[in-house]
Design a protein around this motif. Sequence first.
Motif, short mmCIF file in Angstrom:
data_model
loop_
_atom_site.label_atom_id
_atom_site.label_comp_id
_atom_site.label_asym_id
_atom_site.label_seq_id
_atom_site.Cartn_x
_atom_site.Cartn_y
_atom_site.Cartn_z
N ASP A 127 -14.11 -0.88 3.47
CA ASP A 127 -14.41 -2.17 2.63
C ASP A 127 -12.44 -2.48 2.06
OD1 ASP A 127 -17.17 -2.90 3.47
OD2 ASP A 127 -17.70 -2.31 1.58
N GLY A 128 -12.23 -1.53 2.15
CA GLY A 128 -11.32 -1.23 2.02
C GLY A 128 -9.56 0.17 2.05
N ILE A 129 -8.67 -0.23 1.31
CA ILE A 129 -7.36 0.71 1.46
C ILE A 129 -6.83 0.86 0.17
CG2 ILE A 129 -5.88 -0.72 3.04
CD1 ILE A 129 -5.09 2.20 4.57
N VAL A 130 -6.43 2.51 0.26
CA VAL A 130 -5.43 2.50 -1.35
C VAL A 130 -4.33 2.85 -0.59
CG1 VAL A 130 -5.20 3.43 -3.66
CG2 VAL A 130 -7.40 3.03 -2.71
N VAL A 131 -3.22 1.50 -0.91
CA VAL A 131 -2.25 2.43 -0.95
C VAL A 131 -0.97 3.07 -1.30
CG1 VAL A 131 -0.05 1.11 1.12
CG2 VAL A 131 -2.27 0.42 1.19
N GLU A 132 -0.35 3.70 -1.99
CA GLU A 132 0.80 3.88 -2.32
C GLU A 132 2.28 4.76 -1.85
OE1 GLU A 132 1.53 7.40 -3.41
OE2 GLU A 132 -0.12 8.85 -2.45
N GLY A 133 3.06 4.08 -3.36
CA GLY A 133 4.34 4.22 -2.57
C GLY A 133 5.20 4.32 -3.53
N ARG A 134 5.61 3.44 -3.03
CA ARG A 134 7.43 2.78 -3.89
C ARG A 134 7.44 1.56 -4.08
NH1 ARG A 134 7.41 7.53 -4.54
NH2 ARG A 134 8.56 9.23 -5.53
N ASP A 135 7.15 0.71 -3.09
CA ASP A 135 7.68 -0.62 -2.48
C ASP A 135 6.37 -1.16 -1.60
OD1 ASP A 135 7.59 0.84 -0.55
OD2 ASP A 135 8.89 -0.36 0.55
N ILE A 136 5.30 -0.78 -2.03
CA ILE A 136 3.94 -1.00 -1.52
C ILE A 136 3.65 -2.34 -2.23
CG2 ILE A 136 0.94 -0.73 -1.32
CD1 ILE A 136 3.60 1.80 0.10
N THR A 137 4.15 -2.57 -3.50
CA THR A 137 3.68 -3.94 -4.01
C THR A 137 4.30 -4.67 -3.97
OG1 THR A 137 4.60 -3.28 -6.14
CG2 THR A 137 2.50 -2.47 -6.49
#
Length: 229
Positions: A127-137
């Motif tokens: 249903d979704g994915i959490v994407v984490e890093g420094r330039d994702i947003t």
Amino acid sequence: MTGQTVVVAIDGPAGSGKSSVSRAIARRRSYGYLDTGAAYRAMAWLGISRGINPDDPDQVESLCASFSYRQETDPEHFRAWVAQTDVTAAIRTPEVSGRVSAYSAVPRVRAELIARFRALIAAETRDGIVVEGRDITTVVAPDATVRVLLTASPEARARRRAGQRGDAEVARVAAALAARDAKDSSVTSFLTAAPGVTVLDTSDLNFEQSVTALDALIEQTIRSTEEIA
Ligand code: DC
């Protein structure tokens, strides 16, 4: 949610609790979990093991072209492979942590990995994915459903990383984190929020409180998105 995959984009500096909080959110919501820092670390691991000079464009080109990389997006079972080699532990060594910024600063490396991240997000079947890093947003998924900058004061971040190991260790970790932030922020601006990105400061929150606060923010954003739709 109906149909659309929820994309939760989370940026923040080292030691902000980003990875553990992101993974907990993914578990709680049965979403996928994409740790983009792991891919930069794996690229650096391969570059180090091949003796690649990250300042040499030809060497970087061949590194990117031959980067056979796979990463598990199940938050319960994070693993990463370069070709057939399981690099899950190898990418967390101090050597890789100390040298990864030299690779992640190279535009060719960033372009290669950003394209792969976007493909992974597009292929998500949960249903979704959490994407984490420094330039994702800002770069990887600026159209994400939820965009969050997870921050914490330098002291709070150093204390979390140093654990119970005393003031001298906190000071040493604080210096290492500051040095890495300084290198990384020359290529990605993860210390201030871009327009439309919500700041969540976890300096005074424990782990559970951070997860609860972020989950509430996600829920609220999904609801307001559904109301508009
Ligand atoms: O989050 P981390 O410490 O595992 O990230 C490793 C390195 O990769 C970090 O020094 C910065 C870089 N990175 C990046 O430039 N862009 C991302 N989206 C994620 C990580």
